[in-house]
Write an enzyme that holds these catalytic residues in place. Sequence first.
Site, PDB file in Angstrom:
ATOM      1  N   GLU A  22       0.872  -1.186   0.000  1.00 59.06           N
ATOM      2  CA  GLU A  22       0.000   0.000   0.000  1.00 59.06           C
ATOM      3  C   GLU A  22       0.898   1.220   0.000  1.00 59.06           C
ATOM      4  O   GLU A  22       1.070   1.916   1.001  1.00 59.06           O
ATOM      5  CB  GLU A  22      -0.961   0.023   1.191  1.00 59.06           C
ATOM      6  CG  GLU A  22      -2.044   1.103   0.982  1.00 59.06           C
ATOM      7  CD  GLU A  22      -2.904   1.414   2.176  1.00 59.06           C
ATOM      8  OE1 GLU A  22      -3.424   0.474   2.788  1.00 59.06           O
ATOM      9  OE2 GLU A  22      -3.059   2.622   2.487  1.00 59.06           O
ATOM     10  N   HIS A  50      -9.091   0.742  -1.038  1.00 57.44           N
ATOM     11  CA  HIS A  50      -8.322   1.720  -0.256  1.00 57.44           C
ATOM     12  C   HIS A  50      -9.251   2.816   0.251  1.00 57.44           C
ATOM     13  O   HIS A  50     -10.228   3.165  -0.417  1.00 57.44           O
ATOM     14  CB  HIS A  50      -7.224   2.318  -1.156  1.00 57.44           C
ATOM     15  CG  HIS A  50      -6.320   3.265  -0.453  1.00 57.44           C
ATOM     16  ND1 HIS A  50      -6.603   4.603  -0.304  1.00 57.44           N
ATOM     17  CD2 HIS A  50      -5.129   3.054   0.170  1.00 57.44           C
ATOM     18  CE1 HIS A  50      -5.615   5.178   0.367  1.00 57.44           C
ATOM     19  NE2 HIS A  50      -4.715   4.261   0.666  1.00 57.44           N
ATOM     20  N   ASP A  78       2.444   2.169   3.789  1.00 56.05           N
ATOM     21  CA  ASP A  78       1.569   3.289   3.442  1.00 56.05           C
ATOM     22  C   ASP A  78       2.400   4.533   3.153  1.00 56.05           C
ATOM     23  O   ASP A  78       2.022   5.655   3.490  1.00 56.05           O
ATOM     24  CB  ASP A  78       0.508   3.585   4.514  1.00 56.05           C
ATOM     25  CG  ASP A  78      -0.765   4.189   3.920  1.00 56.05           C
ATOM     26  OD1 ASP A  78      -0.746   4.573   2.736  1.00 56.05           O
ATOM     27  OD2 ASP A  78      -1.771   4.273   4.637  1.00 56.05           O
TER      28      ASP A  78
END
Length: 325
Positions: free
Chosen positions: A8, A163, A286
């Site tokens: 991610e 997401h 992230d």
Amino acid sequence: MQGKIALEEHFAIPATLADSQVFGAHVWDELRDRLTDFQDKRLRLMDASGVEIMIASLNAPAVQAIFDVKRAIEVAREANDVLAAEIAKRPDRFAGFAALPMQDPEEAARELIRCVKELGFVGALVNGFSQAGSANSARYYDLPQYRPFWRTVAALDVPFYLHPRNPLPGAIPGYEGHPWLMGPNWAFHAETAVHALRLIGCGLFDEYPTLQIILGHLGEGIPAYLWRIDHRNDWMKARHKYAAKKWVADYVRDNIVLTTSGNFSTSALNQAIAEIGTNRVLWSADYPFETISDAAEWIDAAPISEQDRLKIARTNALTLFKLKI
Ligand code: GRE
Ligand code: ZN
């Protein structure tokens, strides 16, 4: 450990860059540079934390918030072409998720086919519901018009990363006057968990039992409530009121995959493992909204077995994405 795979991790193109500014206005110079860089700082930070491969995706909400459908189609295509060109420079270090113009399910399916078959992408990452035609519209993907799109995803046999994005302004009155509740503090998770539960409840996974949906942030809160959701679905033996056939937990354990993105909490990790199992938890950072080294140092030291660490940080991703390295 070396050989980590992260999934991610975001980039931006000029057309979508401004969407991220509200989330990091005080560090914007740095955040902007990190979002647009691939081959310099990103690779150095990956090297420093033992990340071998990053599966990159566009920032949020990006394509999902472009309610001019034609423009959404163009921006998705442009972002995917930029990503493919960056991957081509370092195919040993980068892989890609497709951005998709979900405003138009047929175009989204067509773009996903192009990305997987022509550009070699390993799946899609979509930022929640799509605005289509007007700013205050919100299309969720359990709606019937998305079934042919899901048929394409199942046929391609690639995962779909759901997401977060924020709910529309004013959509949830309880957030009014409390802007700190928006974004990654709370609203991202509540919004994304509801969307994931809609996908489960609509019967999508009865129709396409091999579909795999990825959720970040260790499941957007769902693991903590899994018992209670099914407990109430069966309360006083009343039959559950959704279209799907099985328990919510059954679908979560068969069709949902979790990543650790932005949630480097050992108790949350333990709960995710306890509820879903070590085969369905994958490490992620992230980036650039989080620091790769924070995520890496945490998983490297987490009190789990070496076998589980290897699965979570690497081999589960090799299996899920059929990566040949
Ligand atoms: C994300 O992509 O997950 C994200 C943002 C903005 C702020 C925080 C965050 O897009 O985790
Ligand atoms: Zn993210």
